[in-house]
Every structure is written in structure tokens, then in C-alpha cells.
Design an enzyme around this catalytic site. Sequence first.
Site, PDB file in Angstrom:
ATOM      1  N   GLU A  83      13.143 -35.243 -31.338  1.00 63.57           N
ATOM      2  CA  GLU A  83      13.015 -35.254 -29.880  1.00 63.57           C
ATOM      3  C   GLU A  83      13.229 -33.821 -29.384  1.00 63.57           C
ATOM      4  O   GLU A  83      14.226 -33.174 -29.708  1.00 63.57           O
ATOM      5  CB  GLU A  83      14.058 -36.210 -29.263  1.00 63.57           C
ATOM      6  CG  GLU A  83      13.906 -36.317 -27.765  1.00 63.57           C
ATOM      7  CD  GLU A  83      14.472 -37.604 -27.183  1.00 63.57           C
ATOM      8  OE1 GLU A  83      14.863 -38.505 -27.951  1.00 63.57           O
ATOM      9  OE2 GLU A  83      14.533 -37.693 -25.938  1.00 63.57           O
TER      10      GLU A  83
ATOM     11  N   GLU B 292      20.496 -42.786 -19.688  1.00 58.95           N
ATOM     12  CA  GLU B 292      19.059 -42.904 -19.950  1.00 58.95           C
ATOM     13  C   GLU B 292      18.738 -44.110 -20.835  1.00 58.95           C
ATOM     14  O   GLU B 292      18.026 -44.000 -21.830  1.00 58.95           O
ATOM     15  CB  GLU B 292      18.525 -41.608 -20.563  1.00 58.95           C
ATOM     16  CG  GLU B 292      18.670 -40.421 -19.629  1.00 58.95           C
ATOM     17  CD  GLU B 292      17.997 -39.140 -20.135  1.00 58.95           C
ATOM     18  OE1 GLU B 292      17.882 -38.976 -21.350  1.00 58.95           O
ATOM     19  OE2 GLU B 292      17.600 -38.321 -19.288  1.00 58.95           O
TER      20      GLU B 292
ATOM     21  N   ARG C 199      29.451 -37.775 -24.710  1.00 55.18           N
ATOM     22  CA  ARG C 199      28.659 -36.976 -23.762  1.00 55.18           C
ATOM     23  C   ARG C 199      28.850 -37.406 -22.308  1.00 55.18           C
ATOM     24  O   ARG C 199      28.965 -38.604 -22.012  1.00 55.18           O
ATOM     25  CB  ARG C 199      27.181 -37.044 -24.115  1.00 55.18           C
ATOM     26  CG  ARG C 199      26.906 -36.431 -25.461  1.00 55.18           C
ATOM     27  CD  ARG C 199      25.458 -36.546 -25.824  1.00 55.18           C
ATOM     28  NE  ARG C 199      24.644 -35.455 -25.341  1.00 55.18           N
ATOM     29  CZ  ARG C 199      23.472 -35.610 -24.753  1.00 55.18           C
ATOM     30  NH1 ARG C 199      22.998 -36.822 -24.497  1.00 55.18           N
ATOM     31  NH2 ARG C 199      22.749 -34.572 -24.401  1.00 55.18           N
TER      32      ARG C 199
ATOM     33  N   ASP D  98      20.160 -30.585 -16.137  1.00 56.33           N
ATOM     34  CA  ASP D  98      19.648 -30.802 -17.492  1.00 56.33           C
ATOM     35  C   ASP D  98      18.986 -29.567 -18.090  1.00 56.33           C
ATOM     36  O   ASP D  98      17.764 -29.502 -18.146  1.00 56.33           O
ATOM     37  CB  ASP D  98      18.633 -31.970 -17.452  1.00 56.33           C
ATOM     38  CG  ASP D  98      18.238 -32.427 -18.842  1.00 56.33           C
ATOM     39  OD1 ASP D  98      18.877 -31.992 -19.804  1.00 56.33           O
ATOM     40  OD2 ASP D  98      17.290 -33.234 -18.961  1.00 56.33           O
TER      41      ASP D  98
ATOM     42  N   GLU E 206      27.857 -28.067 -23.967  1.00 53.80           N
ATOM     43  CA  GLU E 206      26.652 -28.375 -24.738  1.00 53.80           C
ATOM     44  C   GLU E 206      25.540 -27.461 -24.238  1.00 53.80           C
ATOM     45  O   GLU E 206      25.184 -27.495 -23.057  1.00 53.80           O
ATOM     46  CB  GLU E 206      26.255 -29.847 -24.547  1.00 53.80           C
ATOM     47  CG  GLU E 206      24.981 -30.222 -25.296  1.00 53.80           C
ATOM     48  CD  GLU E 206      24.599 -31.705 -25.151  1.00 53.80           C
ATOM     49  OE1 GLU E 206      25.436 -32.528 -24.725  1.00 53.80           O
ATOM     50  OE2 GLU E 206      23.442 -32.034 -25.469  1.00 53.80           O
TER      51      GLU E 206
ATOM     52  N   GLU F 150      13.418 -26.819 -24.524  1.00 48.63           N
ATOM     53  CA  GLU F 150      12.735 -27.935 -23.851  1.00 48.63           C
ATOM     54  C   GLU F 150      12.137 -27.513 -22.508  1.00 48.63           C
ATOM     55  O   GLU F 150      11.002 -27.855 -22.199  1.00 48.63           O
ATOM     56  CB  GLU F 150      13.728 -29.088 -23.637  1.00 48.63           C
ATOM     57  CG  GLU F 150      13.138 -30.235 -22.844  1.00 48.63           C
ATOM     58  CD  GLU F 150      14.111 -31.392 -22.620  1.00 48.63           C
ATOM     59  OE1 GLU F 150      15.223 -31.373 -23.181  1.00 48.63           O
ATOM     60  OE2 GLU F 150      13.750 -32.317 -21.869  1.00 48.63           O
TER      61      GLU F 150
HETATM   62  C1  GCV Z   1      17.935 -36.675 -26.225  1.00 49.29           C
HETATM   63  C2  GCV Z   1      16.891 -34.805 -21.419  1.00 49.29           C
HETATM   64  C3  GCV Z   1      15.814 -34.759 -22.470  1.00 49.29           C
HETATM   65  C4  GCV Z   1      15.918 -35.940 -23.424  1.00 49.29           C
HETATM   66  C5  GCV Z   1      17.322 -35.934 -24.028  1.00 49.29           C
HETATM   67  C6  GCV Z   1      18.342 -36.018 -22.887  1.00 49.29           C
HETATM   68  C7  GCV Z   1      19.767 -35.951 -23.412  1.00 49.29           C
HETATM   69  O1  GCV Z   1      16.673 -35.863 -20.548  1.00 49.29           O
HETATM   70  O2  GCV Z   1      14.563 -34.735 -21.862  1.00 49.29           O
HETATM   71  O3  GCV Z   1      14.949 -35.797 -24.409  1.00 49.29           O
HETATM   72  O4  GCV Z   1      17.497 -36.992 -24.928  1.00 49.29           O
HETATM   73  O5  GCV Z   1      18.151 -34.936 -22.019  1.00 49.29           O
HETATM   74  O6  GCV Z   1      20.310 -34.863 -23.422  1.00 49.29           O
HETATM   75  O7  GCV Z   1      20.313 -36.968 -23.798  1.00 49.29           O
END
Ligand code: GCV
Length: 690
Positions: free
Chosen positions: A137, A266, A299, A339, A361, A367
Site C-alpha cells: 500500500e 478507516e 496509532r 495525513d 510517525e 504518497e
Molecule cells: C495504510 C492514508 C493512506 C492509507 C493509509 C492510511 C494510514 O489514508 O492513504 O493508504 O493506510 O493513511 O496511515 O493508515
Amino acid sequence: MKIKIVLFILFLTCHSLLAEDGHDLWLRSKSTTSINIVCKENSPTLEIAKQELKQGWQGKNGETIVLSVKNNKAINHDGFKFTHEGIQANNDFGILYGVYELLRRQVTGEPFKEEICNPSYEHRVLNHWDNLDGSIERGYAGHSIFWRKGNDAFIVTEKDKVLWQEYARANASVGINGAVLNNVNSSPNMLKTETLNRVKAIADILRPYGVKVYLSAKFSSPSAIGGLKSSDPLNPEVIKWWQDKAKEIYSMIPDFGGFLVKANSEGQAGPQDYGRTHADGANLLADAVKPYGGIVMWRAFVYSTSNEDRAKQAYNEFLPLDGKFRDNVIIQVKNGPIDFQPREPFSPLFGAMKRTSLMPELQITQEYLGHSVDMVYLSTMWEEFFKSDTYQEGKGSTVARCTDGSIFQQKHTAIAGVSNIGLDTNWCGHLFAQSNWYAFGRLAWNNQMKSEKIADEWIKLTFKQTSTDKSISSNNWTVNFLKPVKQMMMDSREAAVNYMMPLGFHHIMSAKEHYGPGPWWAPTRMRKDWTPPYFHQADSLGVGFNRTKTGSNAVSQYHEPVASMFNDVNSCPEIYLLWFHHLPWDFKMKSGHTLWDEICYHYNTGLQQVKQFKKTWEKVQPYVDQERFVDVKERLVLQLNNAQLWNDGCVLYFQKFSKKPIPSDIEQPVGKLEEIMKNDMKRPMPWVKR
Ligand code: GCV
């Protein structure tokens, strides 16, 4: 004919000698002199330390270096001391880190003097978002180095072992001492015994390099794979399931680091599914690993579909739980409240949770910063974050000091970086993305380090010994290669902010893979806080998210005087202006420009900066081998396309609201807004084939 064959073989030999695929990272030292190593103890780690010294030694021929493992209270954790005779540490890993530091200094020319080098954080961990089927991911450098799908998914090959060892070595060389092997959006299958067997094999290879393995655990594992009806953290059967699982893991991997958990975030399962709190959930796992010395990284990246400003939600949920976590729980907090955006103010949780260990973190994988296409050196962003003053315990309560144990008594200190590593030959896709892996390690070891020094080290280690033309003098190399390339790296993050999200803009990227612009994207079926208009709030009157007292009041989550500074439009740093304020298009900026003009100027500056990077790189061709030169050059072309698209897309889109002309002294957009918007979700990702 014969001559042709000979020439062809000669060509192949020379070519392979010069071939530079980037796989060797920053570890290229080849010794030309001998060294005499004195070391009374022995262990696999010390063997590696000795081997590295022999292989990489650049000092005086025949010099004696003493490696001694003995207790010294001034040395913390796996730190080390350079003494007049060699390296001293409390444990073998400290010796290994000392060896890497010594070898690094021999290449960079930094003096080797008596001093103690202690790490800023006890746990310095890479988070791999690797899935069990081998995909990653937000990975932009090929598939996982740990997992793959297919019939041989769990077979450990010699090739695997070599790669894992190289990976462990690279980590150890910059002080990284932990790796979470799977995605935080985790599969419950991760904790099945057949998967754990592979984890054990990885741990066995990583161990001598001091890299502990951790796993992301799915909170619903007891019901998903354990046959239980529930995963309620207070249910005795669930408690027993986690205890048994921990026992099984530690019987296979005695030094297992612990768990990382994304819960009630999420769509992931979590304790709130059972009416329990994050503390209940984290403590359940913490109790299970406690007897073995494990930790739980829990987290704080949470937000729900409420009407509350998304930037406020993690703080609202976690602050009331301060002091309720076990001492082997560390709350893992993203650097900013949203984010991993190109620029965010620090998360207000730093320094606010005073009775709970908190770990930053960071995201190494790009990304939101151009994937492995755009050259963006992230160290300057992280430096800005570490230096941010929370004022929680008075002036100087920087994020760095609030998290590394300097201010608060934390049982554990830690830091995580979301990895950018994959199966690509050069590990990270973009050669320069290696510098972000490198910089993360260096800053995790020493959060006071300056980005410029880190860049300097990385360039020297990565390019110096491979300069293709031996006739190039050191001075020539410094002036014509090191300096311009370092400048390019140092400017690169601000350039990305300029051409993507200047002046406090955030989350206005394309929804497709988060690459390219997308401020217009707002399908009605979509959650509002996933759509860019929620974040930029542009209308005919102005633009920006009002987070002041008259708006969402997110400013109130910061300690004074930070809260007032952000709240007042006159004192709010312009780099965060539209993060905190909704302002009219003709708002007067410090430069004298209107806000609208300033936005246009920033986008244009970003575009010009990338043009300049391209020129800089073209000029340094004589100093780089062909393969790496061409690879970076190709990516810079794609980066320029991206910068152009951002410039055109954003300026033309916001112009629909501002209804003002683009200043005439800058380049006018070359694209058409309708076209850009139409192609947004269809545009293929500009992957570079290797
Ligand atoms: C691993 C963002 C990213 C997701 C990621 C999330 C997270 O939303 O787009 O891909 O998921 O952060 O840190 O949990």
C-alpha cells in the site's frame, strides 16, 4: 569476426564494471589498506562489525582498533563511545553502530574524536505497509521484499535471505533497529502459524544486525482466525487468546519487538466496536507481550464521519485517555493532524499527552509528495517538524524534545517511518528516494541533525567513490557536483510545496493514487472529508479552512502562545495561512501582493524550481555513471510534467472562484482546465520502467 567477438566481450566487461544500478545504496566503501582489530568478545553481531571494518577501512594502513563491550552509564541503549583506542558500547549493537559511524566519517571526512553518540530514540522503526500477497500500500518501488503470492509464498529461498541481509545491513548502517513487516491495514492471516514461520526466518536474518521484527496485528484476530465469537478486549477468552498468541510468537522469536495496531480507523476493527476505548484495546495487547519485554505501538490516526473538523479528531479522542495506557504502550502519532501532506503544522497531540509515551510517525514513501517520480528530499520537512515548538512546558518544548524523553519521563521512546522500500533493484524506485530512507535513519538516531549535513553525507557515500572519471579532482567534484546536487536536494521539498500545495493548502491532490492535482474532485456519494473542496473551501469570496476561534477552533488544541499565533491572521506564519484561515482573494500578503497573486506566484516558483533541477542535473553528467544519470534525468522530465499539471490545474481551477487575472510577469498555464479535469481519474501513473 574474431576481433568483433573480443571487442564485444570487452564491451560487456567494461559495461558491467561501470554498471551502477543503485543497489549498493550508500554502502560502497572498499578497503585499500589493512586494519588490526582487537576484540575480546565474540558474537554474530561482532563478527559483522569486524567484517565491515576490514571491508571498508579507509584509515591508516595497519592501524589498531579496539572494540570493547563494557558497561558505561553515560552510554544509553545501543549508543557507543569513540575512545582514543577504538569503540566502546554497552552491547554488541552499539559496537556495530560505532563501526558504521567510523567508516562513514572516513568517507565524508568528518573528524574522529573522543565522544559519546547516544540515540535520540530507543526504538527506531520502519513500518512496511506490505500485504501478504506481496503488494505494498502506497509502495512505488516494486513488490514486497518480505511477502509474495503463489505456491512458493512461504518458501524461504537463498535469494530471499541475501536480500533480507542486505536490507538489515542498510538499516543497521543508519541505526534503524526495528521493522514492522506488514501493513497496518493488516490481514488476520498474519498471525497464523504458517505466516509466523516466515516471520521467524526473517527475524533470524535481521537479528545479528540489531533489527527486531514487529507485526501489525488486526484487532479482530481472535474472532477472525481464533474461532471466538468476539474480539472484545475485556472478554476473558479474548484476553487468553492474545496471551497464547504472544506465547507462540515469543517461543519462535524470543526478541520479537511487539505489535503495531491501526484500530477504529478507516474501517479497521477496534475496541470501540465493543463499546471499549483505545486504552482498553492497547492495554490488552500490551499485557500479552509484557512478560517478554514487548511493546505495543497504537496509532492515533483516527477520524470518523462526524461533522467535526478532521484535523481535530485524533486529539479529541486520545487526550482524555492520557495516563490510562500501560507503560509498554506507545501512541504513534503522524507528524501533522491530517495525513502526511507536503506541509502540515505539527499535530497538537505532541507535548499535550504528558503521561503517555508518544512516538512520531513520518512517511518516507512519498504518497503525497510525488511517489518515486518526483525528486523530493524529505529531511528538511522532518527537521521543520522536530524543531516546531509546542510550548507545552515553556519555550523550547520542541516536538523533538517532547518525544525523545528530554522533557517527559517516558518509559519508552520511539519513532517510525513508513518505508519506501520494494523489490526494485535500487530499492526505492527513485535513486534520490534512497536519501529519504537514509535521512530517516540518521534523524531517528539524532533528531538534532541538520538536513544539509545528512544530504552532504548521502551524496558523498552514494556518488563519490563511483565518480566515473578518475581524473576529476576532489575540488572539482565538490564544486561542480556536491554543491549543486546538495542545493537541489535542499530546495526540493519547498519546491514540491510550491507546485503542489503552497501557503497552507492541503489535501487537494488527485484522488487517483494521490499523484497530481485534484482540487475539484467531489463526487456527491463521497465522504466530505475525503474530498479536496472540504479542505480548501474556495468560493467567490475567498479560500482556506477557517480553523480559528470563529471557525472549527482547531487552534485551541495548541498550547499558548502557539494557539494565539495561529489564530491571528497577522501572526500566523504564511506557510500555514490557508490551513488556519479563510481569507478574501485580495487579502494583503507580507510581500504586498494580494493572496490571489501570491498563490499564482508560488505555483509558478515551484514550476521554475523543477526546471532548474533539470538543468542542474544535466550539468552534472560528467560526474555520474550513465545508468544512474539517465534514470534520474528521465524522472526529472516526469516531475516537470507533474509540476506543470499542478500549476495549470490549480491556478486555472481557483481562478474560477477568484475571477482575477494571472499576473502577467509569470508563465501562463499551457493546459486547459476542462481537459485536465476530464483526464484526472484516467491519467496513467507515470511509472518509470526499470
Ligand atoms: C495504510 C492514508 C493512506 C492509507 C493509509 C492510511 C494510514 O489514508 O492513504 O493508504 O493506510 O493513511 O496511515 O493508515
